[in-house]
Design an enzyme around this catalytic site. Sequence first.
Site, PDB file in Angstrom:
ATOM      1  N   GLU A 142      -3.351   7.358  -4.266  1.00 25.93           N
ATOM      2  CA  GLU A 142      -3.285   6.130  -3.473  1.00 25.93           C
ATOM      3  C   GLU A 142      -3.102   4.939  -4.407  1.00 25.93           C
ATOM      4  O   GLU A 142      -3.930   4.728  -5.301  1.00 25.93           O
ATOM      5  CB  GLU A 142      -4.583   5.959  -2.670  1.00 25.93           C
ATOM      6  CG  GLU A 142      -4.582   4.755  -1.764  1.00 25.93           C
ATOM      7  CD  GLU A 142      -5.971   4.500  -1.163  1.00 25.93           C
ATOM      8  OE1 GLU A 142      -6.930   4.249  -1.906  1.00 25.93           O
ATOM      9  OE2 GLU A 142      -6.082   4.585   0.076  1.00 25.93           O
ATOM     10  N   TYR A 198       0.873  -1.181   0.000  1.00 26.50           N
ATOM     11  CA  TYR A 198       0.000   0.000   0.000  1.00 26.50           C
ATOM     12  C   TYR A 198       0.904   1.223   0.000  1.00 26.50           C
ATOM     13  O   TYR A 198       1.821   1.324   0.833  1.00 26.50           O
ATOM     14  CB  TYR A 198      -0.890  -0.003   1.255  1.00 26.50           C
ATOM     15  CG  TYR A 198      -1.745   1.246   1.393  1.00 26.50           C
ATOM     16  CD1 TYR A 198      -3.032   1.276   0.894  1.00 26.50           C
ATOM     17  CD2 TYR A 198      -1.237   2.389   2.007  1.00 26.50           C
ATOM     18  CE1 TYR A 198      -3.816   2.421   1.002  1.00 26.50           C
ATOM     19  CE2 TYR A 198      -2.000   3.546   2.114  1.00 26.50           C
ATOM     20  CZ  TYR A 198      -3.291   3.546   1.609  1.00 26.50           C
ATOM     21  OH  TYR A 198      -4.051   4.675   1.708  1.00 26.50           O
TER      22      TYR A 198
END
Length: 389
Positions: free
Chosen positions: A197, A109
Amino acid sequence: MNLHEYQAKELLKTYGMPVPPGIAASTPDEADKAAATLGGTAWVVKAQVHAGGRGRAGGVKIVKSSKAAGEAAASMLGTRLVTAQTGALGIEVKRVYVEQACEVAKEIYLAALVDRSIGRVAFLASSEGGEDIEEAAAAAPDKIHKLVIDPKTGLNDTDAKALAADLGLSGETADAVATAMAAVYKAFLENDASLIEINPLAVTEAGDLFALDVKMIVDDNAIYRHPEFEKLWDEAEVSAEEIEAHRHELNYVPMDGNIGVMVTGAGLALAILDMLKDQGGEAANFMDVRPVATREQVAAGIKMLLANAKVKAILVVTIGGGVLRCDTIAEGIAIACKEAGNHVPMIVRAAGTGKELAELALNNQGVQVTYATDLAEAAQLAIIAAGGT
Ligand code: ADP
Ligand code: MG
């Protein structure tokens, strides 16, 4: 403004971010052809909606033939995808993205965002990327690593590599992550983003790095610096009215009620919505007019309210200040009524600079309005005019 995954990937690619080859498609046939054009043996067909959690909701499908890509697209296009982030109504899928599938060994992530508490760009990263990131973050918050960037020096390679080491990476993979971070940072600044993101940023079996999912938000207030983004505006998810409002520099949010509202000042507008609600009324929208608005922009806003079939009364609240005068608002109202017809009751509460001129202008133009003397009365009159509570 949200970018779709395929738009964000295209943009990040120009900064050197590795992304799998992919093509957007809006019909099953196009999806079939896209897979054939891309080549390979496996593809992922992904619903393009502004929401995450697509994988778990059936909006991401792995297929092994171009025909199956077409079938996967057919199963998504035209349906409303309901994910954990869309609300119960879901979002209509108007486009899918077909991209080559990777053999994923590890999912990272990686996100860059504005940390508003310190007014700086920060990276968040975790070795526990993928669809379970929320649960992983809740179960083990220490697995989320943060790097705050000093705007004077920008992102430096040593810090980026240290963050990669925190994720348990080393060697070429760590270097590739640091390079990807530099690309994200540059893209973030140059595009006035508020979020980029990447989840997952995948490490493949072969040791290569690929951004498999990108969520990107750019700051609406900076879009004037990036006219290229207006072209990406997805009519599917930004309503025609919102685009129209943006064109006229009005802050506009559609709502469910029957009282069309125009107010000069966002804080005052929120107070008016509260007052309507308090007295049993429902606003049809939020609309804030900027202090430097022209009468043409005001007219465009009033015409939007008049064009909304749900609107049974219009409430205009203006406090004339040093910049935006009440008579500018009145002239805008008069132009709109002349062009679109004044077919719903209009309640006006004007105070401050230009109040008398405003009333004179509306009278001279023959615009029927009811004047309220204070805000509470204005809200009450609007509710009654719209048919009561
Ligand atoms: P969402 O976050 O909305 O569920 P993603 O694009 O992250 O959608 O896709 C969900 C999962 O599907 C990813 O976490 C990843 O494991 C897998 N996936 C997505 N794209 C690819 C791809 N090109 N190759 C292999 N797996 C993929
Ligand atoms: Mg994802």
